[in-house]
Motif scaffolding. Sequence first.
Motif, short mmCIF file in Angstrom:
data_model
loop_
_atom_site.label_atom_id
_atom_site.label_comp_id
_atom_site.label_asym_id
_atom_site.label_seq_id
_atom_site.Cartn_x
_atom_site.Cartn_y
_atom_site.Cartn_z
N UNK A 1 0.64 -1.21 0.11
CA UNK A 1 -0.01 0.03 0.03
C UNK A 1 1.06 1.14 -0.05
N UNK A 2 2.20 1.06 -0.19
CA UNK A 2 3.05 2.13 -0.43
C UNK A 2 2.82 2.89 -1.67
N UNK A 3 2.38 4.41 -1.76
CA UNK A 3 2.07 4.90 -3.03
C UNK A 3 3.17 4.85 -3.88
N UNK A 4 4.41 4.70 -3.51
CA UNK A 4 5.40 4.70 -4.73
C UNK A 4 5.52 3.22 -5.16
N UNK A 5 5.27 2.14 -4.58
CA UNK A 5 4.99 1.10 -5.09
C UNK A 5 3.79 0.80 -6.15
N UNK A 6 2.85 1.13 -5.69
CA UNK A 6 1.53 1.33 -6.63
C UNK A 6 1.52 2.12 -7.76
N UNK A 7 2.30 3.33 -7.73
CA UNK A 7 2.62 4.05 -8.78
C UNK A 7 3.70 3.46 -9.82
N UNK A 8 4.61 2.77 -9.17
CA UNK A 8 5.62 2.18 -10.14
C UNK A 8 4.88 0.98 -10.87
N UNK A 9 4.16 0.22 -10.26
CA UNK A 9 3.38 -0.89 -10.72
C UNK A 9 2.44 -0.43 -11.90
N UNK A 10 1.66 0.66 -11.63
CA UNK A 10 0.96 1.34 -12.63
C UNK A 10 1.59 1.82 -13.79
N UNK A 11 2.82 2.35 -13.54
CA UNK A 11 3.76 2.79 -14.72
C UNK A 11 4.45 1.66 -15.51
N UNK A 12 4.13 0.40 -15.03
CA UNK A 12 4.91 -0.87 -15.42
C UNK A 12 6.50 -0.57 -15.48
N UNK A 13 7.17 -0.06 -14.74
CA UNK A 13 8.68 0.30 -14.55
C UNK A 13 9.03 -1.09 -14.21
N UNK A 14 10.25 -1.47 -14.74
CA UNK A 14 11.18 -2.63 -14.58
C UNK A 14 11.66 -2.51 -13.13
N UNK A 15 11.71 -1.48 -12.44
CA UNK A 15 12.07 -1.27 -11.16
C UNK A 15 11.42 -2.46 -10.20
N UNK A 16 10.12 -2.78 -10.71
CA UNK A 16 9.41 -3.56 -9.89
C UNK A 16 9.93 -5.07 -9.72
N UNK A 17 10.71 -5.30 -10.88
CA UNK A 17 11.14 -6.53 -10.81
C UNK A 17 12.49 -6.50 -10.14
N UNK A 18 13.37 -5.49 -10.28
CA UNK A 18 14.59 -5.33 -9.54
C UNK A 18 14.38 -5.13 -7.88
N UNK A 19 13.19 -4.80 -7.63
CA UNK A 19 12.68 -4.78 -6.10
C UNK A 19 12.51 -6.50 -5.71
N UNK A 20 11.88 -7.12 -6.60
CA UNK A 20 11.42 -8.51 -6.36
C UNK A 20 12.89 -9.23 -5.93
N UNK A 21 13.65 -9.09 -6.80
CA UNK A 21 14.88 -10.11 -6.89
C UNK A 21 15.77 -9.60 -5.74
N UNK A 22 15.83 -8.27 -5.26
CA UNK A 22 16.29 -7.73 -4.21
C UNK A 22 15.65 -8.38 -2.87
N UNK A 23 14.45 -8.29 -2.80
CA UNK A 23 13.56 -8.73 -1.60
C UNK A 23 13.76 -10.27 -1.87
N UNK A 24 13.82 -11.05 -2.72
CA UNK A 24 14.10 -12.44 -2.58
C UNK A 24 15.48 -12.65 -2.16
N UNK A 25 16.43 -11.86 -2.68
CA UNK A 25 17.81 -12.37 -2.15
C UNK A 25 17.94 -12.06 -0.61
N UNK A 26 17.36 -11.02 -0.16
CA UNK A 26 17.55 -10.77 1.17
C UNK A 26 16.81 -11.94 2.11
N UNK A 27 15.66 -12.26 1.69
CA UNK A 27 14.86 -13.31 2.35
C UNK A 27 15.68 -14.75 2.08
N UNK A 28 16.29 -14.93 1.20
CA UNK A 28 17.11 -16.23 1.02
C UNK A 28 18.38 -16.24 1.92
#
Length: 427
Positions: free
Chosen positions: A135-162
């Motif tokens: 529900x972060x406005x930046x994350x929602x706006x990034x998804x609506x803009x379909x920026x590839x930053x969403x996928x960069x964030x995904x792999x970073x989060x998965x790396x930290x989680x692992x």
Amino acid sequence: MEAGALAAGAALRAALALHPTWPRSLAARNELATPLSALQRLQEGHHLATHLPTPLNPYEAGAVHHPPLALALLGPLTDPHSSQPALSWAAWIAADVLTAWALARVADRRKRRPLVVDDGEKQWTGAWVAALYLFHPFAIATTLARSTTSFSNLFLALAISSAVEGSLITAAFHLSLATHLSLYPVLLLPPLILVAHLATNSPESAERAPRSRVSCAVEGVLAFVGHQAVLLALSRWLTGSWAFLSSVYGVILTIPDLTPNIGLAWYFFIEMFDHFRAFFLVVFALHPLAYVAPLTIHYRKDPLFAAVLLIGAISLLKSYPSLGDWSLWHALLGCYSELLPHVTSPLFHSLLPLYALLLLPSFSHLWLGSNSGNANFFYASTLVWAVAMGGWAVEAGKAWGRREATRGLDDEGRAKVRAGEWKVVQR
């Protein structure tokens, strides 16, 4: 509760994606879309490579900076002539949901030290951290803009989680994918190796024999390099040459595309004299690197916090940043919610970013929309934003130090600190 937050975040994005104008207008905002992550650049690269009678190398014109694998996998999903645009939205929404899920695992599985209840410390659950991202406005706006930053964030989060779970090779693979998209995540390799090392040698670990830092470092580096070699080889196979390296990664270091963004580099190099350019390119490139060793060494007992601070530094100092980079950083700070009582002047640190967020679109419109301003207007707003976010990063480090110093005191000492009789001084 966590499943409900994930479902609600996905439903909100799906509903907003149906708006007739918001996704298109957000995709054109320079606060959300950079030359390295913009939807329009991704569509252009895919079109040049597949939709012309004679396919062209998308990297020859110098306008496409997405890696070949992103063009091959995400390009078809962004084709404006596709009969199934829902697949594109599903991919971006799924990326955000998986990112929130990985952040929730980090919050739930991170080994936390005992709380000092008298100081008002609380720990947010994984569901709260997932909701903070979704529900972060930046994350929602990034998804609506379909920026590839969403996928960069995904792999970073998965790396930290692992890494938090002790899966060093998996963390290296995910970090390699994030690096393949934006280069800067390679700087997180040292602290994540330490995170995985501590998780592997923790009492809760299933492994019996403890592992040394050297063996973990060798394994992590080899896994990262090997996976990166495979990704680059696949990219070479797709394009038929190594020319993509300069367009995808060289542009990050040489900053030839001076499209305005919320970073510090574009205006600086517009005004820079040519004979000084090479020197300051080296300075800008080495600046994020300079924080890796000090932060990793200083926070070696809590390397996850070093990784969090590094992500904040990268988001501030990278050559082509966007607001989407900060959504991940804010969510990661939520994993350290126990630091909130130790933050000084929280109202000031909250209002300054809001002030900058009001300035960014306003000054951008004055300059690029109504032609009643100039580039100085927008750059001034990016400087305010940099001061605000840099201040938050510094304050987070200070709050961590204050908490550690306070926890070392007895009950009487902590009471004197709370009463203002003693003051925690950091050097």
